[in-house]
Motif scaffolding. Structure first.
Motif, PDB file in Angstrom:
ATOM      1  N   THR A 141      13.141   1.845  -8.119  1.00 60.51           N
ATOM      2  CA  THR A 141      13.895   1.700  -6.865  1.00 60.51           C
ATOM      3  C   THR A 141      14.240   0.238  -6.583  1.00 60.51           C
ATOM      4  O   THR A 141      15.411  -0.084  -6.384  1.00 60.51           O
ATOM      5  N   ARG A 166       5.033  -2.858   2.293  1.00 61.03           N
ATOM      6  CA  ARG A 166       4.331  -3.561   1.219  1.00 61.03           C
ATOM      7  C   ARG A 166       3.730  -2.591   0.203  1.00 61.03           C
ATOM      8  O   ARG A 166       2.645  -2.818  -0.313  1.00 61.03           O
ATOM      9  N   SER A 167       4.441  -1.481  -0.039  1.00 61.50           N
ATOM     10  CA  SER A 167       3.909  -0.521  -1.024  1.00 61.50           C
ATOM     11  C   SER A 167       4.072  -1.085  -2.431  1.00 61.50           C
ATOM     12  O   SER A 167       4.893  -1.973  -2.674  1.00 61.50           O
ATOM     13  N   HIS A 189       5.025  -5.852   7.554  1.00 65.68           N
ATOM     14  CA  HIS A 189       4.364  -4.545   7.430  1.00 65.68           C
ATOM     15  C   HIS A 189       3.848  -4.085   8.785  1.00 65.68           C
ATOM     16  O   HIS A 189       4.167  -4.690   9.816  1.00 65.68           O
ATOM     17  N   SER A 190       3.011  -3.034   8.748  1.00 69.33           N
ATOM     18  CA  SER A 190       2.590  -2.403  10.000  1.00 69.33           C
ATOM     19  C   SER A 190       1.760  -3.326  10.893  1.00 69.33           C
ATOM     20  O   SER A 190       1.639  -3.090  12.092  1.00 69.33           O
ATOM     21  N   LEU A 195       7.641  -7.920  14.901  1.00 63.26           N
ATOM     22  CA  LEU A 195       8.476  -7.416  13.808  1.00 63.26           C
ATOM     23  C   LEU A 195       9.977  -7.636  14.062  1.00 63.26           C
ATOM     24  O   LEU A 195      10.692  -8.120  13.165  1.00 63.26           O
ATOM     25  N   VAL A 209       9.912   1.611   4.696  1.00 69.11           N
ATOM     26  CA  VAL A 209       8.796   1.886   5.590  1.00 69.11           C
ATOM     27  C   VAL A 209       8.496   3.378   5.709  1.00 69.11           C
ATOM     28  O   VAL A 209       7.336   3.794   5.731  1.00 69.11           O
ATOM     29  N   GLY A 210       9.552   4.184   5.795  1.00 72.31           N
ATOM     30  CA  GLY A 210       9.351   5.608   6.027  1.00 72.31           C
ATOM     31  C   GLY A 210       9.177   5.935   7.499  1.00 72.31           C
ATOM     32  O   GLY A 210       8.448   6.862   7.837  1.00 72.31           O
ATOM     33  N   ARG A 211       9.844   5.157   8.378  1.00 65.58           N
ATOM     34  CA  ARG A 211       9.833   5.429   9.828  1.00 65.58           C
ATOM     35  C   ARG A 211      11.288   5.559  10.286  1.00 65.58           C
ATOM     36  O   ARG A 211      12.008   4.548  10.316  1.00 65.58           O
ATOM     37  N   VAL A 229      15.882   1.570   2.280  1.00 62.58           N
ATOM     38  CA  VAL A 229      15.254   2.391   1.230  1.00 62.58           C
ATOM     39  C   VAL A 229      14.687   3.686   1.815  1.00 62.58           C
ATOM     40  O   VAL A 229      14.546   4.687   1.124  1.00 62.58           O
ATOM     41  N   ILE A 231      13.826   7.188   3.342  1.00 62.76           N
ATOM     42  CA  ILE A 231      14.464   8.514   3.385  1.00 62.76           C
ATOM     43  C   ILE A 231      13.589   9.383   4.274  1.00 62.76           C
ATOM     44  O   ILE A 231      12.440   9.661   3.929  1.00 62.76           O
ATOM     45  N   VAL A 284      20.417   3.979  -1.369  1.00 65.81           N
ATOM     46  CA  VAL A 284      19.403   3.678  -2.387  1.00 65.81           C
ATOM     47  C   VAL A 284      18.955   4.951  -3.135  1.00 65.81           C
ATOM     48  O   VAL A 284      18.624   4.893  -4.315  1.00 65.81           O
ATOM     49  N   THR A 288      17.692   5.376  -7.623  1.00 67.05           N
ATOM     50  CA  THR A 288      16.359   5.419  -8.234  1.00 67.05           C
ATOM     51  C   THR A 288      16.376   6.130  -9.593  1.00 67.05           C
ATOM     52  O   THR A 288      15.804   5.633 -10.569  1.00 67.05           O
TER      53      THR A 288
HETATM   54  P1  NAD Z   1       4.526   3.761   1.790  1.00 68.10           P
HETATM   55  O1  NAD Z   1       4.134   4.727   2.839  1.00 68.10           O
HETATM   56  O2  NAD Z   1       3.733   3.644   0.549  1.00 68.10           O
HETATM   57  O3  NAD Z   1       4.620   2.297   2.436  1.00 68.10           O
HETATM   58  C1  NAD Z   1       5.183   2.099   3.691  1.00 68.10           C
HETATM   59  C2  NAD Z   1       4.999   0.655   4.091  1.00 68.10           C
HETATM   60  O4  NAD Z   1       5.589   0.493   5.374  1.00 68.10           O
HETATM   61  C3  NAD Z   1       3.558   0.226   4.202  1.00 68.10           C
HETATM   62  O5  NAD Z   1       3.409  -0.965   3.476  1.00 68.10           O
HETATM   63  C4  NAD Z   1       3.317  -0.037   5.692  1.00 68.10           C
HETATM   64  O6  NAD Z   1       2.585  -1.222   5.934  1.00 68.10           O
HETATM   65  C5  NAD Z   1       4.731  -0.245   6.201  1.00 68.10           C
HETATM   66  N1  NAD Z   1       4.830   0.292   7.572  1.00 68.10           N
HETATM   67  C6  NAD Z   1       4.467   1.518   8.018  1.00 68.10           C
HETATM   68  N2  NAD Z   1       4.730   1.633   9.327  1.00 68.10           N
HETATM   69  C7  NAD Z   1       5.264   0.479   9.718  1.00 68.10           C
HETATM   70  C8  NAD Z   1       5.734  -0.002  10.964  1.00 68.10           C
HETATM   71  N3  NAD Z   1       5.740   0.751  12.056  1.00 68.10           N
HETATM   72  N4  NAD Z   1       6.213  -1.253  10.996  1.00 68.10           N
HETATM   73  C9  NAD Z   1       6.236  -2.018   9.884  1.00 68.10           C
HETATM   74  N5  NAD Z   1       5.827  -1.619   8.680  1.00 68.10           N
HETATM   75  C10 NAD Z   1       5.339  -0.377   8.607  1.00 68.10           C
HETATM   76  O7  NAD Z   1       6.065   4.102   1.484  1.00 68.10           O
HETATM   77  P2  NAD Z   1       7.009   3.793   0.209  1.00 68.10           P
HETATM   78  O8  NAD Z   1       6.605   4.647  -0.923  1.00 68.10           O
HETATM   79  O9  NAD Z   1       7.178   2.325   0.014  1.00 68.10           O
HETATM   80  O10 NAD Z   1       8.362   4.383   0.788  1.00 68.10           O
HETATM   81  C11 NAD Z   1       8.959   3.853   1.951  1.00 68.10           C
HETATM   82  C12 NAD Z   1      10.179   4.680   2.287  1.00 68.10           C
HETATM   83  O11 NAD Z   1      11.096   4.611   1.209  1.00 68.10           O
HETATM   84  C13 NAD Z   1       9.902   6.176   2.480  1.00 68.10           C
HETATM   85  O12 NAD Z   1      10.788   6.663   3.451  1.00 68.10           O
HETATM   86  C14 NAD Z   1      10.240   6.779   1.132  1.00 68.10           C
HETATM   87  O13 NAD Z   1      10.644   8.121   1.225  1.00 68.10           O
HETATM   88  C15 NAD Z   1      11.400   5.895   0.725  1.00 68.10           C
HETATM   89  N6  NAD Z   1      11.606   5.793  -0.712  1.00 68.10           N
HETATM   90  C16 NAD Z   1      12.860   6.000  -1.150  1.00 68.10           C
HETATM   91  C17 NAD Z   1      13.151   5.888  -2.483  1.00 68.10           C
HETATM   92  C18 NAD Z   1      14.559   6.102  -2.917  1.00 68.10           C
HETATM   93  O14 NAD Z   1      14.812   6.572  -3.980  1.00 68.10           O
HETATM   94  N7  NAD Z   1      15.503   5.734  -2.092  1.00 68.10           N
HETATM   95  C19 NAD Z   1      12.163   5.573  -3.394  1.00 68.10           C
HETATM   96  C20 NAD Z   1      10.870   5.325  -2.921  1.00 68.10           C
HETATM   97  C21 NAD Z   1      10.606   5.437  -1.562  1.00 68.10           C
END
Ligand code: NAD
Length: 302
Positions: A141, A166-167, A189-190, A195, A209-211, A229, A231, A284, A288
């Motif tokens: 990605t 920061r994943s 990050h969280s 922020l 982030v996934g939010r 990024v 979804i 994005v 991937t």
């Molecule tokens: P993850 O859950 O492993 O990591 C999320 C990160 O966001 C963590 O580091 C956390 O500290 C941070 N976070 C969480 N809540 C927060 C907040 N309120 N404020 C600030 N930071 C915050 O997720 P991931 O695997 O890195 O994926 C993130 C997003 O990207 C998800 O929506 C996932 O579905 C998407 N994703 C999309 C693709 C793609 O092909 N487009 C690929 C991978 C992941």
């Protein structure tokens, strides 16, 4: 109005380049690259991802070999399969679809994959090479996001970049790749304080982030490039009202279909402030798989 960075169009360009690379191998008398996909259990989303990966392989001429295991498969059986695939000379790339069912250790499985066949770029050896700025298989990605930015001529040198998240899959490798291209990088990050203020400093903002709709228009520096990024599938009408104020069409889809996909960034608001934005879907997401198949070809050619 910002430019929309079309991920689907760029994914097609990347896939075409892989297809040509496969043709080139065949012209030299070499076999097609082989990608082994290991799917454990019956997570519906994982099945969809694996189906999409197989379809993309077929399009570019990569041989995709699926291995399906039951959800109650013991770790030892999964490990033995990975060992077999590591030793199989017809297999250039191995992908273990995540998440694994409860009871299986994904780190153990990922660390077992031979670094030379680690097309996801999650093995510590490949992460170490990335950290050192050396060539290796890199996470799909973020490397595809870098390719999108390069295609659109975003000059990263000296740019202030903020990576939200920061994943190990997205945030950290993305930050390292931006640093390698001489951006000044902040990882937020969280637990980050203020922020919105940190995000407002960004010439390039990457949200992973996934939010849903976390990043508001007011968090974005005017003229910034925004890569979303995230979804997220949302069903809650009240959340929709809040985050789709500038996107009536999304709100309508949510109303009519009961659910809608969106990113971490409020796209409609971002379009009014940024210079360029990736949409969700169509940004994005499609990149991937293109990054994965690029890695599969690279592993075969190594
Ligand atoms: P993850 O859950 O492993 O990591 C999320 C990160 O966001 C963590 O580091 C956390 O500290 C941070 N976070 C969480 N809540 C927060 C907040 N309120 N404020 C600030 N930071 C915050 O997720 P991931 O695997 O890195 O994926 C993130 C997003 O990207 C998800 O929506 C996932 O579905 C998407 N994703 C999309 C693709 C793609 O092909 N487009 C690929 C991978 C992941």
């Amino acid at each position: 109005m910002a430019t929309i960075l079309d991920g689907k169009a760029h994914a097609d360009r990347m896939l075409e380049s892989v297809r040509l690379g496969v043709e080139d191998r065949k012209a030299k008398g070499l076999r097609a690259p082989g990608l082994a996909v290991v799917l454990v259990g019956d997570d519906p989303a994982s099945h969809v991802y694996v189906r999409n990966k197989s379809a993309a392989c077929a399009k570019v001429g990569i041989t995709s070999i699926e291995h399906r295991l039951n959800a109650d498969t013991p770790q030892a059986v999964l490990d033995a399969l990975i060992d077999r695939l590591n030793a199989d000379s017809e297999v250039d790339g191995i992908l273990v679809q995540l998440p694994l069912p409860k009871g299986l250790d994904s780190k153990e499985a990922l660390h077992r994959i031979s670094p030379a066949k680690d097309v996801d770029g999650f093995h510590p050896m490949n992460q170490g090479l990335l950290l050192e700025g050396l060539p290796g298989l890199r996470p799909c990605t973020p490397s595809a996001c870098m390719s999108l930015l390069a295609h659109h001529g975003v000059d990263l040198k000296g740019l202030r970049a903020v990576v939200l998240g920061r994943s190990e899959i997205v945030g950290k490798p993305m930050a390292l790749m931006l640093l390698e291209q001489h951006a000044t990088v902040t990882i937020a990050h969280s637990r980050t304080k203020d922020l919105p203020g940190v995000c407002r400093e960004a010439d390039l903002l990457v949200a992973a982030v996934g939010r849903p709709g976390l990043v508001e228009g007011s968090w974005i520096k005017p003229g910034a490039v925004v890569v979303d990024v995230g979804i997220n599938r949302i069903e809650d009408p009240a959340l929709g009202q809040r985050i789709f104020a500038a996107e009536p069409r999304k709100l309508e889809t949510l109303r009519s279909k009961g659910a809608v996909l969106c990113g971490d960034v409020r796209f409609g608001e971002a379009m009014l402030v940024a210079s360029a934005v990736t949409p969700v879907p169509g940004g994005v997401g499609p990149l991937t798989i293109a990054g994965l198949l690029t890695n599969a070809l690279m592993a075969a050619n190594a």
